[in-house]
Each structure stands twice: as structure tokens, then as C-alpha cells.
Design an enzyme around this catalytic site. Structure first.
Site, short mmCIF file in Angstrom:
data_model
loop_
_atom_site.label_atom_id
_atom_site.label_comp_id
_atom_site.label_asym_id
_atom_site.label_seq_id
_atom_site.Cartn_x
_atom_site.Cartn_y
_atom_site.Cartn_z
N ASP A 21 20.98 39.53 22.82
CA ASP A 21 20.85 37.94 23.71
C ASP A 21 21.15 38.51 25.47
O ASP A 21 22.40 39.03 25.82
CB ASP A 21 21.67 36.54 23.25
CG ASP A 21 21.59 35.44 24.08
OD1 ASP A 21 20.20 35.07 24.25
OD2 ASP A 21 22.23 34.67 24.10
N GLY A 22 20.48 37.70 26.41
CA GLY A 22 20.80 37.66 27.38
C GLY A 22 19.82 38.48 27.99
O GLY A 22 19.77 38.78 29.57
N GLY A 24 15.91 37.22 28.91
CA GLY A 24 15.64 36.84 30.89
C GLY A 24 16.17 35.93 31.30
O GLY A 24 16.39 36.14 32.70
N HIS A 38 12.87 41.28 28.78
CA HIS A 38 12.52 42.03 27.27
C HIS A 38 12.15 43.37 27.25
O HIS A 38 12.64 43.97 26.57
CB HIS A 38 11.10 40.41 26.51
CG HIS A 38 11.90 39.62 26.71
ND1 HIS A 38 13.08 38.58 25.90
CD2 HIS A 38 10.96 37.92 27.00
CE1 HIS A 38 12.82 38.22 25.91
NE2 HIS A 38 12.04 37.41 26.98
N TRP A 70 9.73 30.25 18.21
CA TRP A 70 8.48 30.41 18.49
C TRP A 70 7.76 29.23 19.47
O TRP A 70 6.93 28.99 19.66
CB TRP A 70 7.87 30.04 17.05
CG TRP A 70 7.17 31.74 16.24
CD1 TRP A 70 8.71 31.46 14.80
CD2 TRP A 70 6.52 32.34 16.09
NE1 TRP A 70 7.91 32.52 14.50
CE2 TRP A 70 6.86 33.43 15.21
CE3 TRP A 70 5.71 32.84 16.95
CZ2 TRP A 70 5.47 34.38 14.98
CZ3 TRP A 70 4.60 34.13 16.89
CH2 TRP A 70 5.00 34.28 16.60
N ARG A 72 9.13 28.59 22.19
CA ARG A 72 9.71 29.08 23.83
C ARG A 72 8.08 28.97 24.46
O ARG A 72 6.89 28.54 23.54
CB ARG A 72 9.62 30.58 23.75
CG ARG A 72 11.05 30.49 23.42
CD ARG A 72 11.62 31.86 24.10
NE ARG A 72 13.17 31.46 23.45
CZ ARG A 72 14.08 33.05 24.17
NH1 ARG A 72 13.99 33.60 24.96
NH2 ARG A 72 15.27 32.81 23.90
N LEU A 132 19.62 56.46 8.91
CA LEU A 132 20.17 54.85 9.59
C LEU A 132 19.11 53.80 8.91
O LEU A 132 18.12 54.61 9.00
CB LEU A 132 19.84 54.78 10.91
CG LEU A 132 20.31 53.27 10.98
CD1 LEU A 132 21.85 52.89 11.13
CD2 LEU A 132 20.49 53.58 12.89
N ARG A 189 27.58 39.62 20.01
CA ARG A 189 26.39 39.00 20.77
C ARG A 189 26.46 39.27 22.44
O ARG A 189 27.97 39.15 22.37
CB ARG A 189 26.47 37.31 20.54
CG ARG A 189 25.88 36.90 20.75
CD ARG A 189 25.48 35.51 20.77
NE ARG A 189 24.44 34.36 21.07
CZ ARG A 189 23.30 33.78 20.69
NH1 ARG A 189 23.82 33.00 19.91
NH2 ARG A 189 22.14 32.95 21.07
N SER A 197 23.66 30.57 15.95
CA SER A 197 22.59 30.83 15.71
C SER A 197 21.12 30.89 15.59
O SER A 197 20.41 31.68 15.59
CB SER A 197 21.87 31.14 17.63
OG SER A 197 22.32 31.57 18.62
N GLU A 208 33.53 40.71 10.63
CA GLU A 208 34.24 40.76 12.55
C GLU A 208 33.03 40.09 13.70
O GLU A 208 31.96 40.45 13.93
CB GLU A 208 35.27 41.97 12.83
CG GLU A 208 36.14 42.21 11.32
CD GLU A 208 37.33 41.31 11.06
OE1 GLU A 208 37.29 40.63 12.51
OE2 GLU A 208 37.66 40.80 10.33
C1 IPE Z 1 19.48 34.11 19.46
O1 IPE Z 1 19.03 33.53 20.55
C2 IPE Z 1 17.71 34.71 18.76
C3 IPE Z 1 18.15 36.66 19.45
C4 IPE Z 1 18.45 36.31 20.44
C5 IPE Z 1 16.33 36.91 18.76
P1 IPE Z 1 18.53 32.80 21.42
O2 IPE Z 1 18.35 32.39 23.11
O3 IPE Z 1 16.97 32.44 20.57
O4 IPE Z 1 19.59 31.41 20.86
P2 IPE Z 1 20.25 30.74 21.56
O5 IPE Z 1 19.25 29.09 22.03
O6 IPE Z 1 20.80 30.75 22.98
O7 IPE Z 1 21.56 29.49 20.56
C1 IPE Z 2 17.22 37.39 24.14
O1 IPE Z 2 16.91 37.33 25.11
C2 IPE Z 2 15.81 38.19 23.53
C3 IPE Z 2 15.16 36.46 22.85
C4 IPE Z 2 15.89 34.98 21.98
C5 IPE Z 2 13.57 36.79 21.82
P1 IPE Z 2 17.21 35.72 25.15
O2 IPE Z 2 14.79 35.46 26.21
O3 IPE Z 2 17.47 34.89 25.16
O4 IPE Z 2 17.28 35.36 27.45
P2 IPE Z 2 18.21 34.33 27.33
O5 IPE Z 2 19.32 33.99 26.78
O6 IPE Z 2 17.60 33.11 28.10
O7 IPE Z 2 18.79 34.87 28.66
MG MG Z 3 19.44 33.78 24.68
#
Ligand code: IPE
Ligand code: IPE
Ligand code: MG
Length: 258
Positions: A21-22, A24, A38, A70, A72, A132, A189, A197, A208
Site C-alpha cells: 500500500d501507499g 498513490g 504504481h 475496480w 477507482r 519460492l 502492510r 482491507s 503475526e
Molecule cells: C488494499 O489497499 C488493496 C491492495 C493493496 C491491493 P487499498 O488502498 O485499496 O485499501 P484501503 O482502501 O486503503 O482500505
Molecule cells: C497500493 O497503493 C496499490 C493498490 C491498491 C493497487 P494505493 O494505490 O492504494 O496507494 P495509496 O494508498 O492511495 O497511497
Molecule cells: Mg491504498
């Protein structure tokens, strides 16, 4: 002593699952478009897959795209899908060189047919690798998986192939997309969000959990080693008491006699 040297290779988590995550926010912080995040996230995927393979981790599940994702904006969904499928296609040779087997979990029917074919081909081409197991959760959500399992079981019962009494935990698990994999022992995470999520809700029962502020595009092997060390410092009790866990079984107990 380096972080890597501190890891006890005899006590590695067999299965690591990561919510990547993160991306964006990482991009926004640099004044860039979310897709830029991404794109850079792919470099972290390469680095972490390599790190897990080097250590000898058996299973790595990466949450790449949820069924909720989907919803987004189309621009981001299309860009991300293209990037994911393109990356998998390009990485097949590297996966084979490193003896890595690719698996997918999720609702593949949501993907265009051409993408489904490409992914299937990548899985087939790596199907005999024995190192792996890399499991990509793509168009995945745990509630989707659980409802699907319930429907399949109901069908088997309705058509007389299965007796309701035969539904046990292990039978239930055989209806999940993860039927061939052990439960994750460590779930990571990134990016400072403290939630699951819709990821592997059933399978994470005793995992853990490790949360880090690091955004996914900045996550590298050193961060992975930190998470593994955190895991190795936990006491996993599975409902028992601490004393029971630290008890060394006496030779009499371990033989199960008397
Ligand atoms: C969870 O992240 C899904 C993936 C990392 C693929 P999201 O960014 O979609 O989750 P929320 O919306 O913050 O809970
Ligand atoms: C995780 O990053 C990748 C996916 C969910 C596809 P995000 O796109 O959720 O990035 P943030 O959480 O908005 O920063
Ligand atoms: Mg996210």
C-alpha cells in the site's frame, strides 16, 4: 551485525503475505500522478521477491489489486491492469531462472479474456518450478472468496456429492483459492494503514501482523528483514499460555506413553 545476519534462518515464516500500500501517496508527495507510484512499486516487487527467494521463504502472497479497486477511476484501473499484466509477462524468464512458481488468486473473470490467457500462460510456464511460490492476489477479496466457497459447497451438497456433516475446517479450506498453500505466518502492510482491507480474512487467523510507515515504492529487502526480525521476536501462542509454549516436552510426554 547486519539485519540479514540477525535473522534465524531456521525460524523463517513459511508464508509471508504483503498488502502493498501507499503507491498513490508516494507519487503525490513528489507531485506526480498516482500511476507513477504504481510504476515504481514494481521495483519493490522485484526486490522483495528476490529477497524472499534468497532467504528460502516458501510462499509469498502479494496483494496487488482488490475487487474494490475496480471502483477507482477508469484511468487508474486501466493503467494499473496494463502495468500488472505487462510486468508478469516480462518477468516470466526471471521467474524461471530463479525457480519461482507463479500462482494467482482472485476473480479472474473480471479481467479481459486476453489478460486471463496471458496470466494462465505465465502460470503454466513456471508450473514446474520448485522454489519460492509467488502468489499474486489480483482482483481478489476475501469476502468474494468466502462467498464463492459457500456457493460451491452448497452446490455439492444440493447435487448429492457432499454430506453437510462432511464440512469440516479442512474441507472448507479445500474450497478456498488458497487450498494449496499454508496460512500466512507473517502479514506486512506498508504505508501506515492499520487495517486488513478484505485480504485473507480466514487465512490470517493466527498470522503475526507487521505494520510499517514505509510506502510500498520505498520498501526494500532491509524493510523485509526488519519485518522478519519483528516476527521472530513474537511469541506465537495459538490460544495456549506462555508457560505451555516455552515448556520443553519431556521425553516421556513426547513419546505420548504412560
Ligand atoms: C488494499 O489497499 C488493496 C491492495 C493493496 C491491493 P487499498 O488502498 O485499496 O485499501 P484501503 O482502501 O486503503 O482500505
Ligand atoms: C497500493 O497503493 C496499490 C493498490 C491498491 C493497487 P494505493 O494505490 O492504494 O496507494 P495509496 O494508498 O492511495 O497511497
Ligand atoms: Mg491504498
Amino acid at each position: 551485525m547486519s539485519l540479514l545476519e540477525k535473522i534465524d534462518l531456521q525460524r523463517l515464516p513459511r508464508h509471508i503475505a504483503i498488502i502493498m500500500d501507499g503507491n498513490g501517496r508516494w507519487a503525490k508527495e513528489q507531485g506526480q500522478d498516482r500511476l507513477f507510484g504504481h510504476f515504481h512499486g514494481v521495483e519493490s516487487v522485484r526486490n522483495i521477491v528476490e529477497g524472499c527467494a534468497e532467504l528460502g521463504v516458501s510462499y509469498l502472497t502479494l496483494y496487488a489489486f482488490s475487487t474494490e479497486n475496480w471502483d477507482r477511476p477508469a484511468y487508474e484501473v486501466n493503467g494499473l491492469m496494463e502495468l500488472l499484466i505487462d510486468t508478469i509477462r516480462k518477468e516470466v524468464d526471471t521467474l524461471n531462472r530463479n525457480n519461482i512458481r507463479l500462482h494467482m488468486i482472485g476473480d479472474m473473470q473480471m479481467l479481459p479474456e486476453s489478460a486471463q490467457r496471458e496470466l494462465q500462460e505465465a502460470m503454466d510456464l513456471t508450473g514446474s518450478n520448485t522454489g519460492l511460490n509467488l502468489i499474486m492476489a489480483l482482483s481478489y477479496s476475501s469476502r468474494w472468496e468466502i462467498v464463492r466457497a459457500a456457493r460451491l459447497i452448497a452446490q455439492d451438497v444440493a447435487e448429492g456429492r457432499l454430506q453437510p456433516e462432511a464440512v469440516t475446517q479442512s474441507l472448507w479450506e479445500s474450497y478456498l483459492c488458497t487450498r494449496s498453500f499454508p496460512d500466512p505466518e507473517l502479514m506486512i502492510r506498508t504505508s501506515g494503514e492499520y487495517r486488513i482491507s478484505n485480504f485473507l480474512l480466514y487465512q490470517l487467523a493466527y498470522a503475526e501482523l507487521h505494520f510499517t510507515e514505509t510506502r510500498w515504492p520505498d520498501f526494500r529487502k532491509e524493510n523485509l528483514y526488519n519485518a522478519i526480525l519483528d516476527f521472530q521476536n513474537r511469541e506465537r501462542r495459538f490460544g495456549k499460555t506462555s508457560e505451555q509454549i516455552s515448556e520443553v516436552p519431556s521425553p516421556v510426554d513426547s513419546k505420548g506413553s504412560f
